[in-house]
Design an enzyme around this catalytic site. Structure first.
Site, PDB file in Angstrom:
ATOM      1  N   LEU A  17      60.560  35.782  52.943  1.00  0.00           N
ATOM      2  CA  LEU A  17      60.650  37.171  53.408  1.00  0.00           C
ATOM      3  C   LEU A  17      59.334  37.620  54.035  1.00  0.00           C
ATOM      4  O   LEU A  17      59.303  38.321  55.038  1.00  0.00           O
ATOM      5  CB  LEU A  17      61.028  38.110  52.249  1.00  0.00           C
ATOM      6  N   CYS A 512      50.591  38.546  49.494  1.00  0.00           N
ATOM      7  CA  CYS A 512      50.752  37.905  48.195  1.00  0.00           C
ATOM      8  C   CYS A 512      49.413  37.338  47.748  1.00  0.00           C
ATOM      9  O   CYS A 512      48.567  37.012  48.564  1.00  0.00           O
ATOM     10  CB  CYS A 512      51.747  36.753  48.288  1.00  0.00           C
ATOM     11  N   TRP A 557      41.821  39.158  37.933  1.00  0.00           N
ATOM     12  CA  TRP A 557      42.563  38.568  39.047  1.00  0.00           C
ATOM     13  C   TRP A 557      43.042  37.151  38.735  1.00  0.00           C
ATOM     14  O   TRP A 557      43.343  36.371  39.625  1.00  0.00           O
ATOM     15  CB  TRP A 557      41.730  38.631  40.336  1.00  0.00           C
ATOM     16  N   ASP A 595      29.594  41.412  41.857  1.00  0.00           N
ATOM     17  CA  ASP A 595      30.706  42.279  42.256  1.00  0.00           C
ATOM     18  C   ASP A 595      31.694  42.488  41.122  1.00  0.00           C
ATOM     19  O   ASP A 595      32.133  41.527  40.486  1.00  0.00           O
ATOM     20  CB  ASP A 595      31.465  41.639  43.428  1.00  0.00           C
ATOM     21  N   GLU A 601      40.919  47.890  37.411  1.00  0.00           N
ATOM     22  CA  GLU A 601      42.318  47.468  37.531  1.00  0.00           C
ATOM     23  C   GLU A 601      43.104  47.421  36.223  1.00  0.00           C
ATOM     24  O   GLU A 601      44.264  47.781  36.183  1.00  0.00           O
ATOM     25  CB  GLU A 601      42.352  46.099  38.194  1.00  0.00           C
ATOM     26  N   HIS A 691      37.791  48.850  56.583  1.00  0.00           N
ATOM     27  CA  HIS A 691      39.194  48.449  56.733  1.00  0.00           C
ATOM     28  C   HIS A 691      39.740  48.866  58.092  1.00  0.00           C
ATOM     29  O   HIS A 691      40.813  48.435  58.492  1.00  0.00           O
ATOM     30  CB  HIS A 691      40.033  49.056  55.611  1.00  0.00           C
TER      31      HIS A 691
HETATM   32  N1  GLN Z   1      30.802  40.546  48.147  1.00  0.00           N
HETATM   33  C1  GLN Z   1      32.173  40.627  48.520  1.00  0.00           C
HETATM   34  C2  GLN Z   1      32.297  40.718  50.035  1.00  0.00           C
HETATM   35  O1  GLN Z   1      31.472  41.275  50.646  1.00  0.00           O
HETATM   36  C3  GLN Z   1      32.870  41.813  47.897  1.00  0.00           C
HETATM   37  C4  GLN Z   1      34.327  41.825  48.204  1.00  0.00           C
HETATM   38  C5  GLN Z   1      35.082  42.929  47.551  1.00  0.00           C
HETATM   39  O2  GLN Z   1      34.514  43.873  47.081  1.00  0.00           O
HETATM   40  N2  GLN Z   1      36.383  42.848  47.518  1.00  0.00           N
HETATM   41  O3  GLN Z   1      33.244  40.243  50.614  1.00  0.00           O
END
Ligand code: GLN
Ligand code: ZN
Length: 753
Positions: A17, A512, A557, A595, A601, A691
């Protein structure tokens, strides 16, 4: 005892899909072809469940993008700007999900949010004062009928009005309570139209903390819906319904679904209030979120307890199977030694039917299914590492404390780095252009040597450093060319992780993820990132940040273990990352970023559980990672969101020296709460949204910074984008960062004068 499933994954076992939808979006196939793929996925899901003899098979659990969006669409909750496009029904739906840019107009997508405590995201329905809630699509009826045509009588599932109205965004004066009549009338009509003798309505919002207004809203909605006389099963999942249990069981539902996997208090509620004899109890005993095999011994004893209070129990999944991959049959590389411990969606169907056989046997413990299962759990899994266990067992309180205090370190570091006011930096990754991915793939496939692979990355790093110097950034990064995914990359160099081939889980729409499985005790095999960081550091006089993923994000994750606590796993991973931090430090890396993109989450749904069940080990796990570094080493962390006003104390107590986070899209409310809480960590709220392909102007960045400077002392403010740049291209990144540096320099000059 009968068996039931709440919902089934729908991207297709081979992600059919997903691929068909993406082709459709690119205009490569017509709607009819996409619909054909969708139908094939639905029918194959139905037959998988029929084959395993599931008694209550769901329909309308299918979705092209998201079930909550479907529900909004079915009820006509479609904002005017999407209707005005005048495109087909399917394209209107996709416009809400993904935005629309074309001949009919230009509209942005509706926002997305995390679905409860999962990594799945729903599209947030938008209700305005003119919204008329009324049945506008026959999707549930059509899918019910489609299954009937195959000879399968299904239970259509709907997301309920309480959850729909609670999760929607209201743009005008009206609130959820203003839609009670229209929503319940619409649900009643919808249920009538479907014509199925039994309907399942999911109300996962009932497992959250509920106010008395919430409960009134719920009761008012169902007073009308239940007057229709159809058999309705109320589904709750992702926790227990302690705030409304007695209300729920007193209403006229034919059945009630209760989650016994995540619902900490589900069993005690049953004990305390009992369960009505005239209702079915859909007992969520097969975990819909994790991939480990069900332990039949435990489940049988749980069922024995449940059956003391409920006369009519149905064996059910704890939530929709949407959150687990399709089938172990696609895993050709993992040996049976491993896979026999797992159950993906299809194998969970087998578990339901085996459990059904076992409980109806005269002597359950003697059934072959039971014995086989017991044998697997008795076996010693090859997953223990005593050194790791001992290391965690011997943690002292002082291991969580970095010395000296933040304030002293801040002084020492200001002196050491001598950075200008408003120092500029980035979050870590630079564009992962196709040559970068091709190089990694070629190496994985064995088409190029390790040396060739590395040389390519070294060249990339050198270019990246040069670019950052040209742009004029103060604190540099190496660019992360060696990683595709911030968790997989570390998992692959840590003992204790397993990787799958096809174990995809839907994150949102066509996206996904393939979470690794934490199989055993975790430790670091060898230094993971030092080689790249040291090389990058050797090319410049600027500090280059070491770049690591934190333990909580790695854990959140992945599919976690069930035989040890999350806390224990988190501490194990924390030690592995701590080893890497200390290696980076001794190799001369002066700034290290850890990070924690996914820290929020798995925050429990109920506020009362936030600390005791989660933050009380998640924050210490982070502290364990960096408590061993010298005062002059600067620790950064990064989060991909800014909604942390409610856990702001916890964030500050991570005791990082600097935190960068997403802020450009939110309204900067977070800044007020930073002041109110005397937030001491230095901060870099993202000054532009990575983004979006838009290049932010210098003026725009300056004005964002000015707003920040109204709230944050200039000595504490960093200047950076809001996340890594890997999804962007160089032609976007370079001018954006140039504007960022220019904006910082101009403001800096104002403050220095
Ligand atoms: N250090 C990672 C990057 O710059 C952080 C990614 C993230 O926060 N999802 O890609
Ligand atoms: Zn991020």
């Amino acid at each position: 005892m009968k068996t039931s499933v709440i919902g089934y994954p729908r991207v297709g076992a081979q992600r059919e899909l997903k691929f068909a939808s993406e082709k459709y979006f690119r205009g490569e196939i017509k709607a009819e072809e996409l619909e054909k793929t969708a139908k094939a996925v639905r029918l194959s899901n139905l037959s998988a469940q029929k084959e395993k003899g599931i008694d209550f098979i769901p329909s309308n659990d299918f979705s092209y993008y998201d079930n909550l969006l479907d529900m909004a669409f079915i009820l006509g909750i479609v904002p005017k700007r999407y209707r005005d496009l005048g495109v087909s029904e399917l394209d209107t739906y996709f416009a809400m999900a993904r935005g629309y840019q074309g001949s009919a107009g230009n509209v942005k997508a509706l926002p997305m949010k995390k679905w409860f405590n999962t990594n799945y995201h729903y599209v947030v329905p938008e209700i305005d004062d003119d919204t008329v809630i009324k049945v506008s699509s026959d999707k549930p009826a059509a899918e019910y009928k489609e299954a009937l045509d195959e000879g399968i009588s299904t239970v259509p599932v709907l997301i309920g009005p309480f959850t729909l109205l609670s999760l929607s965004r209201y743009t005008g004066k009206k609130k959820a309570a203003d839609f009670i009549n229209s929503a319940s009338a619409a649900y009643k009509e919808l249920i009538n139209n479907i014509g199925s003798p039994v309907i399942s309505i999911a109300e996962p919002c009932l497992v959250k903390d509920l106010s008395s207004e919430d409960i009134d809203l719920f009761k008012a909605l169902y007073a009308q819906i239940l007057s229709g006389g159809q058999k309705i099963i109320l589904r709750t999942y992702f926790g227990d319904i302690r705030d409304c249990y007695s209300d729920v069981i007193s209403l006229g539902f034919a059945g009630i679904g209760i989650d016994f996997v995540e619902g900490k208090e589900s069993l005690s509620l049953l004990k305390k209030y009992g369960f009505p004899d005239d209702k079915l109890l859909f007992a969520g005993v097969v975990n819909g979120k994790n991939i480990w095999k069900n332990n039949y011994e435990k489940t049988l004893s749980l069922l024995t307890e449940i059956n003391k209070y409920a006369k009519n129990t149905v064996l059910d999944t704890s939530c929709s199977l949407l959150h687990v991959p399709y089938t172990l049959r696609s895993e050709t590389k993992l040996s049976d030694e491993y896979t026999k411990h797992f159950a993906f969606a299809e194998e969970k169907l087998s578990e339901l039917s085996e459990l059904k056989a076992i409980v109806s046997a005269e002597n359950p413990a003697e059934t072959p299914e039971y014995k086989a299962n017991i044998a697997i759990f008795k076996e010693e899994r090859d997953c223990s590492d005593n050194a790791v266990k001992e290391r965690v067992a011997s943690i002292k309180d002082s291991d969580f404390v970095r010395l000296p205090s933040f304030e002293e370190r801040e002084k020492i570091q200001k002196k050491r780095f001598d950075l200008p006011l408003l120092p500029t930096t980035t979050i870590g990754s630079f564009p992962q252009t196709s040559d970068v991915r091709a190089n990694r793939l070629a190496y994985r496939k064995g088409n190029i040597s390790e040396e060739q692979y590395k040389q390519f990355n070294r060249d990339k790093i050198a270019q990246c450093i040069k670019l950052q110097e040209e742009i004029g950034l103060d604190v540099l990064v190496h660019g992360e060319y060696e990683r595709n995914d911030m968790v997989e990359y570390f998992g692959e160099s840590l003992r204790g992780f397993l990787f799958t081939e096809k174990a995809w889980v839907q994150s949102y729409g066509t996206r996904c993820v393939k979470p690794p499985i934490i199989w055993g005790d975790v430790s670091r095999e060898k230094p993971i990132t030092t080689e790249w960081s040291v090389y990058a550091n050797s090319l410049t006089d600027h500090p280059v940040k070491g770049m690591l993923t934190g333990p909580v994000t790695i854990l959140n994750w992945s599919f976690p273990r069930e035989d040890i606590s999350l806390k224990e796993s988190a501490y194990q991973i924390a030690f592995a990352i701590r080893d890497e931090v200390l290696d980076l430090e001794s190799a001369g890396i002066s700034i290290i970023q850890v990070d924690e993109a996914a820290l929020r989450e798995k925050l429990p749904l109920r506020r009362s559980d936030w600390y005791s069940d989660y933050l009380d080990w998640a924050i210490p796990a982070f502290r364990l990672v960096h408590s061993g570094v010298k005062p002059e080493t600067q620790i950064h962390t990064h989060m991909c969101y800014s909604e942390f006003t409610d856990i702001i104390k916890a964030i500050d107590s991570m005791d990082a020296d600097v935190i960068t986070f997403e802020a450009s899209r939110s309204d900067l409310l977070i800044l007020d709460s930073l002041i109110q809480n005397n937030f001491r960590t230095e901060v870099g709220p993202g000054v532009y949204d990575i983004h979006s392909p838009r290049i932010p102007s210098k003026e725009e960045i300056k004005s964002a910074l000015r707003k920040m400077l109204e709230k944050i002392p200039v000595q504490k403010l960093w200047v950076n984008p809001d996340c890594g740049l890997k999804t962007r291209d160089t032609y976007e990144t370079k001018p954006s960062l140039e504007n960022l540096v220019a904006a910082a320099k101009e403001l800096r000059a104002e403050y220095e004068n």
